[in-house]
Design a protein around this motif. Structure first.
Motif, short mmCIF file in Angstrom:
data_model
loop_
_atom_site.label_atom_id
_atom_site.label_comp_id
_atom_site.label_asym_id
_atom_site.label_seq_id
_atom_site.Cartn_x
_atom_site.Cartn_y
_atom_site.Cartn_z
N UNK A 126 -13.81 20.51 -28.08
CA UNK A 126 -13.45 19.33 -27.29
C UNK A 126 -14.52 18.25 -27.27
N UNK A 127 -15.69 18.52 -27.83
CA UNK A 127 -16.67 17.45 -28.05
C UNK A 127 -16.07 16.38 -28.97
N UNK A 128 -14.99 16.73 -29.67
CA UNK A 128 -14.35 15.78 -30.59
C UNK A 128 -13.41 14.79 -29.93
N UNK A 129 -13.10 14.96 -28.65
CA UNK A 129 -12.13 14.10 -27.97
C UNK A 129 -12.52 12.63 -28.12
N UNK A 130 -11.60 11.83 -28.61
CA UNK A 130 -11.82 10.39 -28.73
C UNK A 130 -12.57 9.96 -29.97
N UNK A 131 -13.11 10.92 -30.72
CA UNK A 131 -13.81 10.56 -31.95
C UNK A 131 -15.14 9.87 -31.73
N UNK A 132 -15.72 9.99 -30.53
CA UNK A 132 -17.00 9.35 -30.21
C UNK A 132 -17.77 10.29 -29.28
N UNK A 133 -18.49 11.27 -29.84
CA UNK A 133 -19.14 12.28 -29.00
C UNK A 133 -20.17 11.71 -28.03
N UNK A 134 -20.86 10.65 -28.41
CA UNK A 134 -21.86 10.08 -27.50
C UNK A 134 -21.19 9.50 -26.26
N UNK A 161 -21.90 15.43 -38.38
CA UNK A 161 -20.83 14.84 -37.58
C UNK A 161 -19.77 14.31 -38.54
N UNK A 162 -18.55 14.78 -38.37
CA UNK A 162 -17.43 14.34 -39.20
C UNK A 162 -16.34 13.81 -38.26
N UNK A 163 -15.92 12.57 -38.49
CA UNK A 163 -14.87 11.98 -37.68
C UNK A 163 -13.71 11.57 -38.59
N UNK A 164 -12.50 11.92 -38.20
CA UNK A 164 -11.34 11.56 -38.99
C UNK A 164 -10.16 11.19 -38.09
N UNK A 165 -9.14 10.65 -38.72
CA UNK A 165 -7.91 10.29 -38.02
C UNK A 165 -6.89 11.40 -38.23
N UNK A 166 -6.29 11.85 -37.15
CA UNK A 166 -5.34 12.96 -37.16
C UNK A 166 -4.03 12.52 -36.54
N UNK A 167 -2.98 13.32 -36.81
CA UNK A 167 -1.70 13.15 -36.14
C UNK A 167 -1.17 14.54 -35.80
N UNK A 168 -0.27 14.60 -34.82
CA UNK A 168 0.44 15.82 -34.50
C UNK A 168 1.91 15.65 -34.85
N UNK A 169 2.53 16.75 -35.30
CA UNK A 169 3.95 16.73 -35.63
C UNK A 169 4.65 17.86 -34.91
N UNK A 170 5.73 17.52 -34.21
CA UNK A 170 6.60 18.50 -33.56
C UNK A 170 8.01 18.21 -34.06
N UNK A 182 -15.84 16.37 -35.37
CA UNK A 182 -16.39 17.73 -35.42
C UNK A 182 -17.90 17.58 -35.48
N UNK A 183 -18.60 18.31 -34.61
CA UNK A 183 -20.06 18.20 -34.50
C UNK A 183 -20.68 19.56 -34.81
N UNK A 184 -21.58 19.59 -35.78
CA UNK A 184 -22.28 20.81 -36.12
C UNK A 184 -23.47 21.06 -35.20
#
Length: 218
Positions: A126-134, A161-170, A182-184
């Motif tokens: 969840x450190x990935x929320x919003x794509x801006x960990x700082x 640190x890797x930031x990307x654009x994602x989507x969800x599909x239902x 994603x933060x190492x």
């Protein structure tokens, strides 16, 4: 020829569906897809959850992105004052069904209990929320008392640190794309420093890693 209709839904609606048991897929920017496996989050905490997040907690704790509440539910059962925050109303309902307190909300857009908490949890990436960990850690810092701690689940060393654009599909429903990071473990010290934290400890259990960050005095 029939053209399949794609319905755009909010990320909140997609997560509600996933937590209600409807199959949900994560679509990555490189074209890869994988199922969003919410069933693990709906199980009781496992050995590694306890070692990384729960065993040493004795103070008031807020769980950011709590999902269906496996961590905050375990803390509540021990009599520890705790609160879960999640964008999904269904996740909040399931957390409350575990006997824990939870509110529906977005940590980026609003705060719950400014300066009231001794500890915060950012489990399950969840450190990935919003794509801006700082920025996220700045928001978490506002929730904590001076000297408070945040326990951040991180990826393995070397990821950076890797930031990307994602989507969800239902089903045929897609969310708009959103940013996720994603933060190492090699990058968390720098990110924490930029947000006013120092690394106290880095833990490993079962191939998972978590960093304990301490809020610096103002």
């Amino acid at each position: 020829m029939t053209v399949e209709t794609v319905v755009v839904v909010s990320t909140t609606d997609a997560m509600d569906a996933a937590f209600a048991g409807i199959g949900c897929w994560l679509l990555q920017s490189d074209g890869r897809t994988k199922p969003l496996s919410v069933d693990r989050w709906q199980q009781p905490p496992d050995l590694h959850d306890h070692r990384l997040f729960l065993d040493d907690v004795h103070d008031e704790t807020v769980d950011v992105g709590c999902g269906p509440g496996r961590l905050v539910g375990a803390l509540s059962a021990r009599g520890i004052r705790s609160l879960g925050i999640d964008i999904s109303g269904e996740a909040v309902r399931q957390t409350r069904d575990r006997g824990a307190r939870a509110v529906q909300g977005d940590i980026i857009g609003g705060l719950h209990g400014v300066g009231q908490w001794d500890r915060a949890l950012l489990a399950d990436g969840n450190i990935g929320i919003g794509g801006d960990p700082v920025t996220l850690l700045h928001r978490v810092a506002d929730l904590l008392r001076p000297g408070g701690r945040v326990v951040v689940e991180v990826a393995r060393h070397g990821v950076g640190v890797v930031t990307e654009r994602l989507r969800l599909q239902v089903g045929r429903e897609l969310t708009p794309d959103f940013s996720w990071s994603v933060v190492g473990s090699d990058a968390i010290a720098g990110i924490g420093d930029a947000a006013g934290f120092e690394v106290e400890d880095v833990r490993e259990s079962g191939g998972r890693h978590a960093a304990v960050l301490v809020k610096r005095p103002a």
